[in-house]
Design a protein around this motif. Structure first.
Motif, short mmCIF file in Angstrom:
data_model
loop_
_atom_site.label_atom_id
_atom_site.label_comp_id
_atom_site.label_asym_id
_atom_site.label_seq_id
_atom_site.Cartn_x
_atom_site.Cartn_y
_atom_site.Cartn_z
N LEU A 101 0.82 -1.21 0.00
CA LEU A 101 0.00 0.00 0.00
C LEU A 101 0.85 1.26 0.00
CD1 LEU A 101 -2.77 -1.07 2.55
CD2 LEU A 101 -3.03 -0.80 0.08
N GLU A 102 1.94 1.25 0.78
CA GLU A 102 2.85 2.40 0.81
C GLU A 102 3.53 2.62 -0.53
OE1 GLU A 102 5.49 1.58 4.00
OE2 GLU A 102 4.05 2.08 5.57
N SER A 103 3.67 1.56 -1.31
CA SER A 103 4.31 1.67 -2.64
C SER A 103 3.36 2.16 -3.70
CB SER A 103 4.89 0.31 -3.05
OG SER A 103 5.86 -0.12 -2.13
N GLY A 104 2.07 2.29 -3.36
CA GLY A 104 1.12 2.85 -4.31
C GLY A 104 0.05 1.91 -4.78
N ALA A 105 0.02 0.66 -4.29
CA ALA A 105 -1.01 -0.28 -4.70
C ALA A 105 -2.36 0.14 -4.12
CB ALA A 105 -0.66 -1.69 -4.25
N ASP A 106 -3.43 -0.08 -4.90
CA ASP A 106 -4.78 0.23 -4.44
C ASP A 106 -5.47 -0.97 -3.81
OD1 ASP A 106 -5.18 3.06 -5.50
OD2 ASP A 106 -4.60 2.02 -7.33
N ASP A 107 -5.10 -2.18 -4.25
CA ASP A 107 -5.79 -3.37 -3.76
C ASP A 107 -4.90 -4.59 -3.97
OD1 ASP A 107 -7.77 -4.89 -2.65
OD2 ASP A 107 -9.34 -4.26 -4.05
N PHE A 108 -5.33 -5.72 -3.44
CA PHE A 108 -4.61 -6.98 -3.54
C PHE A 108 -5.58 -8.08 -3.97
CE2 PHE A 108 -2.27 -4.42 -0.60
CZ PHE A 108 -0.93 -4.66 -0.89
N LEU A 109 -5.05 -9.04 -4.73
CA LEU A 109 -5.77 -10.27 -5.05
C LEU A 109 -4.89 -11.44 -4.67
CD1 LEU A 109 -7.58 -9.68 -8.46
CD2 LEU A 109 -8.62 -10.49 -6.34
N ALA A 110 -5.43 -12.33 -3.87
CA ALA A 110 -4.65 -13.47 -3.41
C ALA A 110 -4.72 -14.60 -4.44
CB ALA A 110 -5.16 -13.94 -2.06
N LYS A 111 -3.60 -15.21 -4.72
CA LYS A 111 -3.54 -16.37 -5.60
C LYS A 111 -3.90 -17.63 -4.80
CE LYS A 111 0.01 -14.69 -8.80
NZ LYS A 111 1.32 -14.99 -9.39
N PRO A 112 -4.56 -18.59 -5.40
CA PRO A 112 -5.16 -18.56 -6.74
C PRO A 112 -6.35 -17.62 -6.80
CG PRO A 112 -5.80 -20.56 -5.64
CD PRO A 112 -4.83 -19.88 -4.71
N ILE A 113 -6.55 -16.97 -7.96
CA ILE A 113 -7.56 -15.92 -8.10
C ILE A 113 -8.88 -16.53 -8.56
CG2 ILE A 113 -8.15 -13.82 -9.37
CD1 ILE A 113 -5.07 -13.42 -9.67
N SER A 114 -9.93 -16.19 -7.83
CA SER A 114 -11.27 -16.64 -8.23
C SER A 114 -11.92 -15.57 -9.08
CB SER A 114 -12.13 -16.92 -7.00
OG SER A 114 -12.52 -15.71 -6.37
N GLY A 115 -12.70 -16.03 -10.06
CA GLY A 115 -13.37 -15.08 -10.95
C GLY A 115 -14.30 -14.15 -10.22
N GLU A 116 -15.02 -14.66 -9.21
CA GLU A 116 -15.96 -13.84 -8.47
C GLU A 116 -15.24 -12.72 -7.70
OE1 GLU A 116 -19.37 -14.37 -5.00
OE2 GLU A 116 -18.57 -16.13 -6.03
N GLU A 117 -14.10 -13.07 -7.06
CA GLU A 117 -13.36 -12.05 -6.33
C GLU A 117 -12.74 -11.04 -7.28
OE1 GLU A 117 -10.00 -11.60 -2.80
OE2 GLU A 117 -10.23 -13.53 -3.82
N LEU A 118 -12.28 -11.52 -8.44
CA LEU A 118 -11.70 -10.62 -9.43
C LEU A 118 -12.72 -9.57 -9.86
CD1 LEU A 118 -9.47 -9.76 -11.43
CD2 LEU A 118 -10.37 -11.49 -13.02
N ARG A 119 -13.95 -10.02 -10.15
CA ARG A 119 -14.99 -9.09 -10.58
C ARG A 119 -15.32 -8.08 -9.46
NH1 ARG A 119 -16.81 -13.83 -13.02
NH2 ARG A 119 -18.17 -14.35 -11.26
N ALA A 120 -15.33 -8.55 -8.22
CA ALA A 120 -15.63 -7.66 -7.09
C ALA A 120 -14.55 -6.59 -6.93
CB ALA A 120 -15.78 -8.48 -5.82
N ARG A 121 -13.29 -6.99 -7.05
CA ARG A 121 -12.18 -6.03 -6.90
C ARG A 121 -12.20 -5.00 -8.04
NH1 ARG A 121 -10.03 -6.70 -1.75
NH2 ARG A 121 -9.71 -8.93 -1.34
N LEU A 122 -12.49 -5.51 -9.25
CA LEU A 122 -12.52 -4.59 -10.39
C LEU A 122 -13.71 -3.64 -10.30
CD1 LEU A 122 -11.41 -6.88 -13.35
CD2 LEU A 122 -10.06 -5.23 -12.06
N SER A 123 -14.83 -4.10 -9.74
CA SER A 123 -15.99 -3.22 -9.55
C SER A 123 -15.63 -2.07 -8.61
CB SER A 123 -17.17 -4.00 -8.99
OG SER A 123 -17.66 -4.92 -9.95
N ALA A 124 -14.88 -2.39 -7.56
CA ALA A 124 -14.43 -1.33 -6.64
C ALA A 124 -13.53 -0.35 -7.37
CB ALA A 124 -13.70 -1.95 -5.45
N GLY A 125 -12.62 -0.90 -8.19
CA GLY A 125 -11.74 -0.02 -8.97
C GLY A 125 -12.51 0.83 -9.96
#
Length: 415
Positions: A101-125
């Motif tokens: 976060l201090e380096s400038g990241a807005d969010d994190f996705l943990a591997k392995p990535i689920s499609g449902e979580e990916l869509r939720a994170r991108l909706s926030a973005g």
């Protein structure tokens, strides 16, 4: 997901695993995104310099430049709009997440990535990017409006600058010697234009009239009324000067001061059709005997400084002009001796306030006048103004004006 009526968001997928890139790209393409792939951070930076992706999905652990270093470099790049950065990682340690976060990241996705979580994170973005674009558009509209306002302000400022020159031209003569006396004028508006007016005019070979006016309020309305009033007491056109009346053998006389104030009051209420009113100080001074007849209509008390340096005030107050129908006024008399001087001033002087809202008042002005006893004419007026301005901390909220009449020894009469 991107809005149906908007251009698709551009997403950059950065991962050294070709399989991982393909999986993410397929999921993103099905959701309506435009997808770009990069196998490492160095390649991704080159793409960012050309394409400016809206969203970046970057693996944390990659050969060469890490996702963390790539994020820092991405944030340092110049961009037209905001870029939403998501780190893909198997790291779960709180310190490492904080580092991301201090380096400038807005969010994190943990591997392995689920499609449902990916869509939720991108909706926030998406929500953040939409708000950022809306804010950019509002800022653009605001900048455009401010630009138009600045243009209008520049036009008004130029007009007011010219208006200031015209208003100052109403006081055509700021000094004159009458042989036995001299008159000096000061007019300092607090803005471009003001509501103060000062002047003088000869009545005949032995008398001179002095006056000061202060129209209520500030700005253009007051300045226009001041210009109208200037014509009533003009020394340049004696035949239109309402203070002057014919006398025998083609000579001129003047209305008594109280009568003039009452006449002006009727004239303003009948002809000007305005809610504005003004204060007036008007003095009829005999250049031979030093006799002074004056009317004080709401203006500050005029000051006499005797040859000894002592200061005394004249007048009984009085109602402003143009405020009350049928107002009555009184003429006050005084005598000047050689070496004495009469100072008529506006309330911008006596009501000047310091940082603690303390008014200068008559006592404070008397001290200033006494301190300037050795100065004459313009030098005296400048010294008074500078000390008042210093008292107010350089912030004078009202126009400052004054008429200085200095009565000298008899040296003959010149008009």
């Amino acid at each position: 997901m991107p809005a149906a009526d908007a251009a698709p968001r551009r997403v950059l997928v950065v991962d050294d695993s070709r399989m991982q890139r393909r999986i993410l790209s397929a999921q993103l393409a099905r959701s309506g995104y435009e997808v770009i792939e990069a196998g490492n951070a160095e390649e991704a930076l080159a793409i960012c310099a050309e394409a400016e992706p809206d969203i970046v999905l970057s693996d944390w652990m990659m050969p060469g430049m890490s996702g963390l270093d790539f994020c820092r470099a991405f944030r340092a790049m110049p961009r037209k709009g905001y870029g939403y950065f998501v780190l893909l990682t198997s790291k779960t340690d709180k310190n490492e997440v904080a580092q991301g976060l201090e380096s400038g990241a807005d969010d994190f996705l943990a591997k392995p990535i689920s499609g449902e979580e990916l869509r939720a994170r991108l909706s926030a973005g998406e929500r953040i990017l939409t708000m950022e674009r809306q804010l950019q558009e509002k800022n653009r509209l605001l900048s455009s409006a401010l630009g138009e306002l600045q243009g209008l302000y520049d036009v008004i400022d130029r007009d007011l600058t010219e208006a200031c020159k015209l208003q100052q031209s109403l006081v055509r003569e700021r000094y004159r010697s009458f042989g036995t006396a001299q008159v000096s004028l000061m007019l300092r508006p607090s803005g471009h234009v003001g509501g103060d007016l000062v002047g003088f005019f000869p009545i005949n070979a032995h008398r001179v009239a002095l006056f000061g006016m202060d129209v209520a309020g500030h700005g253009i309305t007051s300045a226009l009324m001041t210009a109208r009033l200037a014509g009533y007491l003009s020394g340049a056109t004696p035949e239109q000067n309402i203070a002057l009346v014919p006398a025998s053998y083609g000579h001129c006389d003047a209305r008594p001061p109280a009568e003039l104030a009452a006449y002006l009051n009727r004239l303003v209420l009948a002809e000007m059709q305005t809610d504005s009113y003004f204060t007036l100080i008007y003095a009829d001074v005999d250049l031979v005997s030093g006799r002074v007849e004056l009317v004080q209509a709401g203006h500050p008390y005029p000051a006499i400084q005797r040859a000894s340096g002592a200061v005394e005030y004249l007048g009984d107050g009085g109602l402003p002009v143009g405020l009350i129908e049928g107002a009555e006024y009184e003429t006050v008399t005084a005598r000047l001796n050689p070496g004495d001087r009469l100072f008529l001033m506006s309330d911008g002087i006596t009501e000047a306030a310091d940082a603690d809202a303390n008014l200068l008042g008559e006592e404070g002005l008397a001290e200033i006048i006494e301190a300037a006893a050795g100065l004459r004419g313009e030098a005296f007026l400048n010294a008074v103004y500078e000390k008042i301005d210093r008292f107010a901390g350089g912030v004078l909220a009202d126009d400052v004006s004054g008429v200085l009449f200095e009565f000298d020894e008899m040296r003959g009469l010149f008009v």
